[in-house]
Design a protein around this motif. Structure first.
Motif, short mmCIF file in Angstrom:
data_model
loop_
_atom_site.label_atom_id
_atom_site.label_comp_id
_atom_site.label_asym_id
_atom_site.label_seq_id
_atom_site.Cartn_x
_atom_site.Cartn_y
_atom_site.Cartn_z
N ALA A 8 0.84 -1.21 0.00
CA ALA A 8 0.00 0.00 0.00
C ALA A 8 0.87 1.25 0.00
CB ALA A 8 -0.92 -0.01 1.21
N LEU A 57 2.31 1.76 -3.48
CA LEU A 57 1.31 2.31 -4.39
C LEU A 57 1.05 3.79 -4.10
CD1 LEU A 57 -1.22 -0.68 -4.49
CD2 LEU A 57 0.13 0.17 -6.42
N LEU A 82 2.65 -1.98 -11.58
CA LEU A 82 1.52 -1.34 -10.93
C LEU A 82 0.33 -2.29 -10.84
CD1 LEU A 82 0.07 1.11 -9.74
CD2 LEU A 82 -0.44 1.85 -12.09
N THR A 83 0.04 -2.96 -11.95
CA THR A 83 -1.09 -3.90 -11.97
C THR A 83 -0.88 -5.04 -10.98
OG1 THR A 83 -1.53 -3.40 -14.31
CG2 THR A 83 -2.44 -5.46 -13.42
N GLN A 138 -1.35 -3.84 -7.40
CA GLN A 138 -2.77 -3.63 -7.09
C GLN A 138 -3.48 -4.95 -6.83
OE1 GLN A 138 -3.79 -1.48 -10.67
NE2 GLN A 138 -3.61 0.53 -9.66
N GLU A 139 -3.14 -5.97 -7.64
CA GLU A 139 -3.75 -7.28 -7.45
C GLU A 139 -3.27 -7.91 -6.14
OE1 GLU A 139 -2.66 -9.34 -10.98
OE2 GLU A 139 -4.24 -8.42 -12.21
N LEU A 165 -2.27 -6.30 -3.48
CA LEU A 165 -2.90 -5.58 -2.37
C LEU A 165 -4.34 -6.05 -2.17
CD1 LEU A 165 -2.77 -3.36 -0.23
CD2 LEU A 165 -3.53 -1.73 -1.99
N ALA A 166 -5.07 -6.22 -3.25
CA ALA A 166 -6.46 -6.67 -3.16
C ALA A 166 -6.54 -8.04 -2.49
CB ALA A 166 -7.09 -6.71 -4.54
#
Length: 278
Positions: A155, A158, A168-169, A172-173, A175-176
């Motif tokens: 986090a 990001l 970046l992708t 994000q994945e 982190l989700a």
């Protein structure tokens, strides 16, 4: 001159029940019922009922409390075992164990040789499939902590805005996934840790009450021995009547007491326990 032990000087009620509290309960319950019933038609037996009652009442209280505590301990142990089954075993209806689900979600983002995978699962699945109960519970807690640490790390990355494109992708994945998995693991730790604490407390109560049952057993044996003497005095001219106040099969040829649950162990290395005292 060899030492001769007169069998009348040996408390058979004590000797017979040293290894079986259940047998003491059977013997004293049977005798109490018979001597109480006999006192209805023979007032002389009233004194025996009075003499027996304190030890009988104390025995029933201590033995009953100990048995109830053992039932509560078995229930608490089963709760821990069921949670460990969820952790380790594939559900009978299909799906994955919690360990498999956790590892697969992590492996979907980091291969086994990746430093992030090694950080999150330094011992892989082994940490959750071997070792004592308390060691595994600790491993679950630490996994939840590491997942949260990794979530904060990603986090922050990001938020720093230094990632772009595939990096970046991927972040994000990741982190989700961590935002869902970290609280799940922590919640499971809370559940299993609470169950383990309850189990340990119940185990301690069983051990505590077991220490109280033994003096009550000895006192019960003394009361039975005393009543035997009183009965022998009452029926000195007809000794056969003494037999009617005891179940001799319980005293002389007691059945094997092999269906009693074992005493909990003081060891915390497993969720099950063993001992020889019935």
């Amino acid at each position: 001159m060899s030492e001769i032990i007169w069998h009348y000087l040996v408390n058979q009620f004590d000797n017979t029940t040293k290894e079986s509290r259940r047998l003491m309960d059977d013997i004293i319950t049977d005798h109490h019922s018979k001597v109480t019933g006999g006192a209805v038609t023979n007032p002389a037996l009233g004194a025996l009922v009075t003499a027996l009652q304190p030890a009988f009442t104390e025995w029933k209280t201590k033995y009953g409390g100990w048995k109830n505590a053992r039932a509560a301990y078995r229930s608490a142990t089963q709760a821990v075992e069921l949670l460990f089954e969820q952790l380790r075993q594939t559900p009978s209806g299909g799906g994955r164990s919690r360990v498999d689900a956790w590892e697969s979600q992590i492996a979907a983002h980091w291969a086994g040789h990746d430093p992030a995978y090694s950080f999150l699962l330094p011992r892989g699945r082994e940490a959750f499939t071997s070792g004592s109960v308390d060691e595994v519970v600790g491993e679950v807690q630490r996994l939840g902590q590491r997942l949260e640490t990794k979530r904060v790390e990603i986090a922050d990355a990001l938020d720093g805005g230094g990632l772009a494109g595939e990096a970046l992708t991927a972040a994000q994945e990741q982190l989700a996934m961590l935002e869902v998995l970290a609280p799940k693991v922590t919640a499971f730790h809370t559940q299993v840790s609470t169950a383990r604490t309850v189990q340990t407390q119940k185990e301690g109560l069983v051990d505590q009450l077991a220490g109280q049952v033994e003096p009550a057993r000895v006192a019960a044996a003394v009361a039975l021995y005393r009543n035997l003497g009183s009965l022998m005095a009452l029926f000195a001219t007809n000794p056969a009547e003494v037999e009617g106040f005891f179940d001799l099969t319980l005293i002389i040829e007691p059945a094997d007491d092999d269906d009693e649950e074992p005493e909990p162990s003081s060891s915390s290395s497993s969720s099950s326990s063993s001992s020889s005292q019935p």
